[in-house]
Scaffold this motif. Structure first.
Motif, PDB file in Angstrom:
ATOM      1  N   GLY A 133     -19.932  69.767 -23.836  1.00 33.53           N
ATOM      2  CA  GLY A 133     -20.647  69.861 -25.537  1.00 33.53           C
ATOM      3  C   GLY A 133     -21.320  68.309 -26.555  1.00 33.53           C
ATOM      4  N   ALA A 134     -19.087  68.180 -26.993  1.00 36.14           N
ATOM      5  CA  ALA A 134     -19.153  67.746 -27.847  1.00 36.14           C
ATOM      6  C   ALA A 134     -19.690  66.072 -27.873  1.00 36.14           C
ATOM      7  CB  ALA A 134     -17.693  67.706 -28.737  1.00 36.14           C
ATOM      8  N   LEU A 135     -19.314  66.017 -26.149  1.00 38.03           N
ATOM      9  CA  LEU A 135     -19.031  63.927 -26.080  1.00 38.03           C
ATOM     10  C   LEU A 135     -20.256  63.820 -25.783  1.00 38.03           C
ATOM     11  CD1 LEU A 135     -16.135  64.020 -22.893  1.00 38.03           C
ATOM     12  CD2 LEU A 135     -16.065  63.119 -25.434  1.00 38.03           C
ATOM     13  N   PHE A 136     -21.471  65.059 -24.952  1.00 30.73           N
ATOM     14  CA  PHE A 136     -23.126  64.073 -25.320  1.00 30.73           C
ATOM     15  C   PHE A 136     -23.332  64.663 -26.199  1.00 30.73           C
ATOM     16  CE2 PHE A 136     -22.392  65.314 -20.779  1.00 30.73           C
ATOM     17  CZ  PHE A 136     -22.638  63.577 -20.208  1.00 30.73           C
ATOM     18  N   PHE A 137     -23.050  65.139 -27.067  1.00 34.72           N
ATOM     19  CA  PHE A 137     -23.584  65.495 -28.525  1.00 34.72           C
ATOM     20  C   PHE A 137     -23.201  64.023 -29.075  1.00 34.72           C
ATOM     21  CE2 PHE A 137     -22.690  65.185 -32.606  1.00 34.72           C
ATOM     22  CZ  PHE A 137     -24.220  65.328 -33.865  1.00 34.72           C
ATOM     23  N   VAL A 138     -22.092  63.221 -28.582  1.00 36.89           N
ATOM     24  CA  VAL A 138     -21.887  62.253 -29.412  1.00 36.89           C
ATOM     25  C   VAL A 138     -22.248  60.509 -28.767  1.00 36.89           C
ATOM     26  CG1 VAL A 138     -20.023  60.487 -29.702  1.00 36.89           C
ATOM     27  CG2 VAL A 138     -19.002  62.557 -29.771  1.00 36.89           C
ATOM     28  N   LEU A 139     -23.178  60.884 -27.654  1.00 38.20           N
ATOM     29  CA  LEU A 139     -23.148  60.187 -27.115  1.00 38.20           C
ATOM     30  C   LEU A 139     -25.230  60.099 -27.566  1.00 38.20           C
ATOM     31  CD1 LEU A 139     -23.608  59.622 -22.837  1.00 38.20           C
ATOM     32  CD2 LEU A 139     -25.933  60.482 -23.862  1.00 38.20           C
ATOM     33  N   ALA A 140     -25.115  61.242 -27.408  1.00 43.06           N
ATOM     34  CA  ALA A 140     -26.804  61.269 -28.440  1.00 43.06           C
ATOM     35  C   ALA A 140     -27.419  60.689 -29.408  1.00 43.06           C
ATOM     36  CB  ALA A 140     -27.657  62.999 -28.073  1.00 43.06           C
ATOM     37  N   PHE A 141     -25.781  61.165 -29.871  1.00 44.67           N
ATOM     38  CA  PHE A 141     -26.143  60.636 -31.722  1.00 44.67           C
ATOM     39  C   PHE A 141     -26.095  58.969 -31.691  1.00 44.67           C
ATOM     40  CE2 PHE A 141     -24.345  59.428 -35.417  1.00 44.67           C
ATOM     41  CZ  PHE A 141     -25.768  59.828 -36.315  1.00 44.67           C
ATOM     42  N   GLY A 142     -25.064  58.173 -30.802  1.00 44.76           N
ATOM     43  CA  GLY A 142     -25.859  57.119 -30.711  1.00 44.76           C
ATOM     44  C   GLY A 142     -26.283  56.246 -30.068  1.00 44.76           C
ATOM     45  N   MET A 143     -27.733  57.409 -29.160  1.00 47.87           N
ATOM     46  CA  MET A 143     -28.857  56.776 -28.821  1.00 47.87           C
ATOM     47  C   MET A 143     -29.642  56.925 -30.012  1.00 47.87           C
ATOM     48  SD  MET A 143     -31.281  58.560 -25.912  1.00 47.87           S
ATOM     49  CE  MET A 143     -30.793  59.730 -26.842  1.00 47.87           C
ATOM     50  N   ILE A 144     -30.122  58.488 -30.520  1.00 44.78           N
ATOM     51  CA  ILE A 144     -30.957  58.699 -31.521  1.00 44.78           C
ATOM     52  C   ILE A 144     -30.171  57.355 -32.456  1.00 44.78           C
ATOM     53  CG2 ILE A 144     -31.079  59.755 -33.432  1.00 44.78           C
ATOM     54  CD1 ILE A 144     -32.318  60.628 -30.607  1.00 44.78           C
ATOM     55  N   VAL A 145     -29.310  56.967 -33.363  1.00 40.47           N
ATOM     56  CA  VAL A 145     -28.748  56.012 -34.690  1.00 40.47           C
ATOM     57  C   VAL A 145     -29.674  54.819 -33.771  1.00 40.47           C
ATOM     58  CG1 VAL A 145     -26.993  54.962 -35.406  1.00 40.47           C
ATOM     59  CG2 VAL A 145     -27.342  57.741 -36.014  1.00 40.47           C
ATOM     60  N   VAL A 146     -28.683  54.338 -32.488  1.00 45.98           N
ATOM     61  CA  VAL A 146     -29.417  52.792 -32.179  1.00 45.98           C
ATOM     62  C   VAL A 146     -31.319  52.627 -32.625  1.00 45.98           C
ATOM     63  CG1 VAL A 146     -29.244  50.943 -30.932  1.00 45.98           C
ATOM     64  CG2 VAL A 146     -27.457  52.071 -31.360  1.00 45.98           C
ATOM     65  N   TRP A 147     -31.892  53.557 -31.705  1.00 46.37           N
ATOM     66  CA  TRP A 147     -33.141  53.219 -31.724  1.00 46.37           C
ATOM     67  C   TRP A 147     -33.819  53.904 -33.153  1.00 46.37           C
ATOM     68  CZ3 TRP A 147     -36.428  58.768 -30.064  1.00 46.37           C
ATOM     69  CH2 TRP A 147     -37.481  57.852 -30.151  1.00 46.37           C
ATOM     70  N   ARG A 148     -33.225  54.492 -34.286  1.00 45.73           N
ATOM     71  CA  ARG A 148     -34.340  54.559 -35.095  1.00 45.73           C
ATOM     72  C   ARG A 148     -33.454  53.175 -36.141  1.00 45.73           C
ATOM     73  NH1 ARG A 148     -37.254  58.510 -35.907  1.00 45.73           N
ATOM     74  NH2 ARG A 148     -37.268  60.187 -34.165  1.00 45.73           N
ATOM     75  N   ILE A 149     -32.585  52.507 -35.573  1.00 49.53           N
ATOM     76  CA  ILE A 149     -32.220  51.662 -36.267  1.00 49.53           C
ATOM     77  C   ILE A 149     -33.115  50.728 -36.444  1.00 49.53           C
ATOM     78  CG2 ILE A 149     -30.599  50.027 -36.781  1.00 49.53           C
ATOM     79  CD1 ILE A 149     -28.255  51.795 -36.884  1.00 49.53           C
ATOM     80  N   ALA A 150     -33.032  50.448 -34.695  1.00 53.84           N
ATOM     81  CA  ALA A 150     -34.455  49.668 -34.270  1.00 53.84           C
ATOM     82  C   ALA A 150     -35.224  49.969 -34.912  1.00 53.84           C
ATOM     83  CB  ALA A 150     -34.422  48.918 -33.132  1.00 53.84           C
TER      84      ALA A 150
END
Length: 164
Positions: A133-150
Motif C-alpha cells: 500500500g505504501a509503495l502504491f501510494f508513493v507511485l500514485a503521488f508521483g503520478m498526480i504531482v507530475v500531472w498537476r505540475i504539467a
C-alpha cells in the motif's frame, strides 16, 4: 509459475473489488469534471490533500527502503503521468479555463487501473500488504504531482495569454 495466485482469499478478492469500485468512482468523477471551469486552486489542492497520506509512514509496518520509494515515485512520475498529461488539455472558453479531455482519457484511466492491479499482485508477493500500500501510494503521488505540475504550467501559460 502462474501469474495469478492459485487461490484467491476473501481479503484478496475484497481488495480487488474495492480497487475496481474506487477506480470506477474516480473515472466517473474525472469524466464529470470535464469541460467545467478550472482554477489554480482546483489544480493544486489534490496533491496537497493527498500528501497527508505520507502520515502512513509513521506506522513502522509501512516502512520500505528509500530506493524502493524513489523507484515507485519515478514510475508514477515518468510512466503513469505521461498518458494523463497527453490526454488532458486546458483551453480558454470565454473567460474560463476548462480541462478538455481526449476521448481516450477513460481508456487511459482504465488501462492504468488494470496495470496497477497486475503490478499490485506481483509486488504483494515480495512485501507485506502495508508496504505494498505504501509503495502504491508513493507511485500514485508521483503520478498526480507530475500531472498537476504539467496542468499548472499550461494553466499559467493560458492565464498570461501565451497559449492559443
Amino acid at each position: 509459475m502462474s501469474f495469478f495466485p492459485q487461490s484467491f482469499s476473501l481479503p484478496h478478492l475484497a481488495s480487488i473489488v474495492l480497487t475496481l469500485l474506487s477506480g470506477a468512482a474516480v473515472t466517473f468523477l474525472r469524466l464529470r469534471a470535464s469541460n467545467r471551469p478550472t482554477t489554480l486552486r482546483k489544480i493544486i489542492i489534490p496533491p496537497i490533500g493527498m500528501s497527508t497520506g505520507f502520515l502512513m509512514f509513521a506506522v513502522p509496518e509501512t516502512h520500505v527502503p528509500w530506493l524502493w520509494a524513489i523507484a515507485a515515485f519515478l514510475v508514477g512520475a515518468v510512466l503513469f503521468s505521461y498518458p494523463l498529461i497527453r490526454t488532458s488539455k486546458l483551453e480558454r472558453v470565454g473567460n474560463d479555463i476548462v480541462l478538455k479531455r481526449s476521448k481516450m482519457f477513460i481508456f487511459i484511466l482504465l488501462g492504468l487501473l488494470t496495470v496497477r492491479l497486475l503490478i499490485h499482485d506481483l509486488v504483494e508477493r515480495s512485501v507485506s500488504i502495508p508496504q505494498t500500500g505504501a509503495l502504491f501510494f508513493v507511485l500514485a503521488f508521483g503520478m498526480i504531482v507530475v500531472w498537476r505540475i504539467a496542468m499548472l504550467q499550461a494553466y499559467l501559460k493560458i492565464k498570461r495569454g501565451e497559449a492559443k
